[in-house]
Design a protein around this motif. Structure first.
Motif, mmCIF file in Angstrom:
data_model
loop_
_atom_site.group_PDB
_atom_site.id
_atom_site.type_symbol
_atom_site.label_atom_id
_atom_site.label_comp_id
_atom_site.label_asym_id
_atom_site.label_seq_id
_atom_site.Cartn_x
_atom_site.Cartn_y
_atom_site.Cartn_z
ATOM 1 N N GLU A 1 0.805 -1.221 0.000
ATOM 2 C CA GLU A 1 0.000 0.000 0.000
ATOM 3 C C GLU A 1 0.839 1.273 0.000
ATOM 4 O O GLU A 1 0.498 2.251 -0.674
ATOM 5 C CB GLU A 1 -0.931 0.020 1.212
ATOM 6 N N GLU A 2 1.936 1.272 0.777
ATOM 7 C CA GLU A 2 2.733 2.508 0.876
ATOM 8 C C GLU A 2 3.460 2.814 -0.426
ATOM 9 O O GLU A 2 3.525 3.980 -0.841
ATOM 10 C CB GLU A 2 3.706 2.419 2.050
ATOM 11 N N ILE A 3 3.997 1.813 -1.093
ATOM 12 C CA ILE A 3 4.669 2.053 -2.382
ATOM 13 C C ILE A 3 3.646 2.488 -3.425
ATOM 14 O O ILE A 3 3.906 3.390 -4.231
ATOM 15 C CB ILE A 3 5.446 0.804 -2.846
ATOM 16 N N VAL A 4 2.484 1.873 -3.423
ATOM 17 C CA VAL A 4 1.425 2.274 -4.348
ATOM 18 C C VAL A 4 1.056 3.736 -4.112
ATOM 19 O O VAL A 4 0.929 4.514 -5.062
ATOM 20 C CB VAL A 4 0.195 1.348 -4.203
ATOM 21 N N GLU A 5 0.936 4.144 -2.855
ATOM 22 C CA GLU A 5 0.633 5.538 -2.533
ATOM 23 C C GLU A 5 1.755 6.469 -3.003
ATOM 24 O O GLU A 5 1.498 7.548 -3.560
ATOM 25 C CB GLU A 5 0.392 5.693 -1.026
ATOM 26 N N TYR A 6 2.994 6.069 -2.785
ATOM 27 C CA TYR A 6 4.152 6.850 -3.246
ATOM 28 C C TYR A 6 4.078 7.050 -4.761
ATOM 29 O O TYR A 6 4.242 8.163 -5.260
ATOM 30 C CB TYR A 6 5.442 6.119 -2.853
ATOM 31 N N LEU A 7 3.831 5.973 -5.494
ATOM 32 C CA LEU A 7 3.781 6.052 -6.957
ATOM 33 C C LEU A 7 2.619 6.918 -7.431
ATOM 34 O O LEU A 7 2.743 7.628 -8.436
ATOM 35 C CB LEU A 7 3.691 4.655 -7.560
ATOM 36 N N ARG A 8 1.524 6.895 -6.715
ATOM 37 C CA ARG A 8 0.375 7.727 -7.090
ATOM 38 C C ARG A 8 0.647 9.205 -6.849
ATOM 39 O O ARG A 8 0.081 10.066 -7.524
ATOM 40 C CB ARG A 8 -0.858 7.304 -6.297
ATOM 41 N N ARG A 9 1.512 9.529 -5.912
ATOM 42 C CA ARG A 9 1.718 10.923 -5.523
ATOM 43 C C ARG A 9 2.973 11.569 -6.099
ATOM 44 O O ARG A 9 3.048 12.810 -6.161
ATOM 45 C CB ARG A 9 1.746 11.020 -3.997
#
Length: 111
Positions: free
Chosen positions: A16-24
């Motif tokens: 979840e955290e890497i996905v959030e990083y990539l989205r932002r």
């Protein structure tokens, strides 16, 4: 003179955290005129070993590269990557279009 932010990510734990990083991360680049040159590509290793991937972002100059890295927007998401990956990151000033390798010898007083 162009400048680059580069990250050698030897391993990444997708979650979840890497996905959030990539989205932002994309939204952190425009204020500093940054753009991805390489991201998520598997390198063709021609010498030695290269575990992982290289991420390369170009900026118009080193000041904007530094500004992006130290910006509140990027610093807010940075822990999402660093807590979930093993790697190294650098900022690097580029060279101009007329640069030649022998110019380095002149800088050393050898040319």
């Amino acid at each position: 003179m162009p400048a680059y932010a580069a990250a050698h990510l030897r391993s990444v734990q997708m979650g979840e955290e890497i996905v959030e990083y990539l989205r932002r991360i994309d939204d952190t680049l425009p204020p500093f005129e940054g753009r991805f040159l390489s991201h998520g590509k598997t390198p063709e290793v021609t010498e030695g070993e290269w575990p992982g991937h290289l991420v390369l972002i170009e900026f118009p100059d080193i000041e904007r590269a530094r500004g992006w890295y130290h910006s509140p927007a990027y610093q807010a998401i940075l822990p999402l990557r660093t807590k979930n990956s093993d790697g190294s990151a650098i900022l690097l000033e580029g060279v101009g279009p007329d640069y030649r390798a022998a110019d380095f010898l002149k800088a050393l007083g050898l040319g």
